[in-house]
Design a protein around this motif. Structure first.
Motif, mmCIF file in Angstrom:
data_model
loop_
_atom_site.group_PDB
_atom_site.id
_atom_site.type_symbol
_atom_site.label_atom_id
_atom_site.label_comp_id
_atom_site.label_asym_id
_atom_site.label_seq_id
_atom_site.Cartn_x
_atom_site.Cartn_y
_atom_site.Cartn_z
ATOM 1 N N VAL A 1 0.840 -1.211 0.000
ATOM 2 C CA VAL A 1 0.000 0.000 0.000
ATOM 3 C C VAL A 1 0.870 1.255 0.000
ATOM 4 O O VAL A 1 0.578 2.230 -0.702
ATOM 5 C CB VAL A 1 -0.962 -0.006 1.209
ATOM 6 N N VAL A 2 1.953 1.231 0.779
ATOM 7 C CA VAL A 2 2.880 2.375 0.812
ATOM 8 C C VAL A 2 3.485 2.610 -0.575
ATOM 9 O O VAL A 2 3.585 3.759 -1.026
ATOM 10 C CB VAL A 2 3.989 2.133 1.858
ATOM 11 N N LYS A 3 3.851 1.530 -1.251
ATOM 12 C CA LYS A 3 4.420 1.666 -2.602
ATOM 13 C C LYS A 3 3.406 2.224 -3.587
ATOM 14 O O LYS A 3 3.724 3.090 -4.416
ATOM 15 C CB LYS A 3 4.925 0.309 -3.092
ATOM 16 N N VAL A 4 2.159 1.755 -3.499
ATOM 17 C CA VAL A 4 1.102 2.261 -4.392
ATOM 18 C C VAL A 4 0.903 3.753 -4.173
ATOM 19 O O VAL A 4 0.802 4.530 -5.132
ATOM 20 C CB VAL A 4 -0.215 1.487 -4.156
ATOM 21 N N LEU A 5 0.850 4.172 -2.904
ATOM 22 C CA LEU A 5 0.658 5.599 -2.601
ATOM 23 C C LEU A 5 1.850 6.427 -3.066
ATOM 24 O O LEU A 5 1.686 7.540 -3.584
ATOM 25 C CB LEU A 5 0.425 5.778 -1.099
ATOM 26 N N LYS A 6 3.040 5.882 -2.900
ATOM 27 C CA LYS A 6 4.246 6.600 -3.346
ATOM 28 C C LYS A 6 4.256 6.764 -4.859
ATOM 29 O O LYS A 6 4.549 7.854 -5.384
ATOM 30 C CB LYS A 6 5.494 5.828 -2.897
ATOM 31 N N ASP A 7 3.925 5.697 -5.584
ATOM 32 C CA ASP A 7 3.859 5.776 -7.050
ATOM 33 C C ASP A 7 2.791 6.767 -7.500
ATOM 34 O O ASP A 7 2.988 7.513 -8.467
ATOM 35 C CB ASP A 7 3.555 4.393 -7.645
ATOM 36 N N LEU A 8 1.674 6.780 -6.786
ATOM 37 C CA LEU A 8 0.592 7.698 -7.136
ATOM 38 C C LEU A 8 0.999 9.151 -6.886
ATOM 39 O O LEU A 8 0.740 10.036 -7.710
ATOM 40 C CB LEU A 8 -0.655 7.352 -6.315
ATOM 41 N N ALA A 9 1.659 9.400 -5.746
ATOM 42 C CA ALA A 9 2.078 10.760 -5.411
ATOM 43 C C ALA A 9 3.132 11.285 -6.376
ATOM 44 O O ALA A 9 3.192 12.495 -6.645
ATOM 45 C CB ALA A 9 2.604 10.796 -3.978
#
Length: 415
Positions: free
Chosen positions: A195-203
């Protein structure tokens, strides 16, 4: 169509006929005829759903969702048709069936059709997967015993590239965590990094016109991911440590000049205040709320005051730094903001700041509106009584309050 025929007949002075009678002209019908027409409409919907063609099924499922709810026994008659359509070769018919099931399914239907919905979470078409994830949320709420069946398929949705499927997958995972401690432990151990990686990629994602809102890529997905992190980090130090960096990045890099950015910042602050202790992040979050208090939008100021009221129990010193801005909100023209700010000021008072805060409040009492004076007077009296450093100061302040708002002082206070 029947309702339209009925209305045309009414306008032409003719007698109403058809299923539309009960909806168009209830005064011309009695309870018995309304009940008969309702059953007639329900059975016609079931016939349309059992038809082989897509247009008929579409009308049938639409009527089913409008005319029926989970409490009606006739709904059990459609379970077999739903099961057939959930296994249909036409993806659009599958979509109709899963959409209807997500809207009206009962606990019995959830138990019978859960395996089909679970299988559809891996369907080839992303729109069907998205609808299946939303339908799964209703199923696990109706039958919490089925939670463990959906944990692994839901975790797989977190690796989706399609934003529509991903946002519903995150929503499903969040609900699973709320319903089951075992599911929460599983997602903490297996999915926090994902989830942290998904949010980082999105940001950090580049401009994408299909997801862009006010210069921010998919703020709805941002907020869903932050809410999920809030659930994962609450009460777990290891999960909280994993998400500290990305929360700091979102808090510092998100623009606050648009509503979409403010919505993300607010959810980021709520997540930071909910996870395990990190003093640096909490100071950053409270500073964001302080900026919100200077915003011209009343809604943003109101939610900031609400959040600061919660934050004062966690980090009172960080909130104290924004005391001057909070006091200005007590003088705001909006009544709801004034009331919320006054409650926050009351919580801010302690032995070290009671004199300057009381002085400010009494000065405002002179100019305050009459409908606000009762609340303000009660708070000032309570503050003076609770934190008074000596008797002389207590008497001086009480006399000032009596001079400015004597009629609003409660009997037990002036006695």
């Amino acid at each position: 169509t029947a309702i339209l025929w009925c209305r045309r007949a009414c306008r032409g002075g003719q007698r109403c006929v058809g299923v539309g009678l009960a909806l168009c002209c209830p005064a011309k019908t009695n309870r018995g005829s309304i009940g008969q027409l309702s059953v007639f409409g329900q059975m016609e919907c079931l016939k349309l759903i059992a038809s082989p063609g897509f247009p008929e099924k579409r009308r049938g499922y639409l009527g089913l969702m409008l005319l029926l709810d989970e409490r009606q026994e006739v709904l059990m008659l459609v379970t077999n048709s739903l099961k057939q359509d959930l296994n249909h070769s036409n993806q659009y018919i599958v979509g109709l069936a899963v959409c209807a099931l997500g809207n009206i399914c009962s606990a019995e239907m959830a138990r019978d059709l859960a395996p089909e919905v679970e299988r559809l979470l891996q369907f080839r078409d992303p729109n069907v997967r998205k609808k299946a994830a939303l339908c799964s949320i209703r199923i696990i709420k109706k039958v919490p015993d089925l939670v463990e069946n959906f944990v692994n398929p839901a975790a797989a949705l977190l690796k989706e590239k399609h934003h529509g499927v991903l946002i519903t997958g995150v929503q499903l995972c969040t609900e699973l965590c709320k319903l089951s401690e075992d599911a929460l432990d599983y997602f903490r151990k297996k999915c926090t990094d994902v989830v942290v990686k998904v949010l980082k990629d999105l940001a950090n994602s580049p401009y994408a016109p299909e997801y862009d809102i006010a210069g921010i890529t998919d703020p709805f997905l941002h907020i869903r991911l932050l809410r999920f992190l809030c659930v994962l980090g609450r009460g777990d130090a290891d999960a909280s440590d994993c998400m500290n960096d990305i929360l700091a990045q979102v808090a510092t890099k998100t623009e606050s000049n648009r509503n979409a950015g403010n919505a993300i910042l607010y959810q980021c602050v709520e997540t930071i205040m909910s996870i395990e202790d990190n003093s640096g992040l909490r100071v950053l979050a409270i500073n964001i709320l302080g900026r919100f208090l200077s915003n011209k939008d009343n809604n943003i100021r109101y939610v900031a005051l609400n959040m600061l009221t919660r934050a004062i129990n966690v980090d009172p010193q960080a909130v104290q730094r924004h005391r001057a801005t909070i006091l200005e909100c007590v003088k705001d023209s909006d009544a709801s903001i004034r009331k919320r700010a006054l409650e926050l000021v009351y919580l801010l008072v302690n032995e070290s700041n009671v004199k300057p805060l009381t002085k400010e409040l009494i000065e405002y009492l002179e100019a305050s509106e009459h409908e606000f004076r009762e609340d303000l007077t009660a708070k000032i009296c309570s503050i003076v009584d609770k934190f008074s450093p000596d008797k002389i100061w207590y008497i001086d302040q009480m006399l000032k309050v009596l001079c400015e708002a004597g009629n609003y002082v409660k009997d037990e206070v002036w006695h």
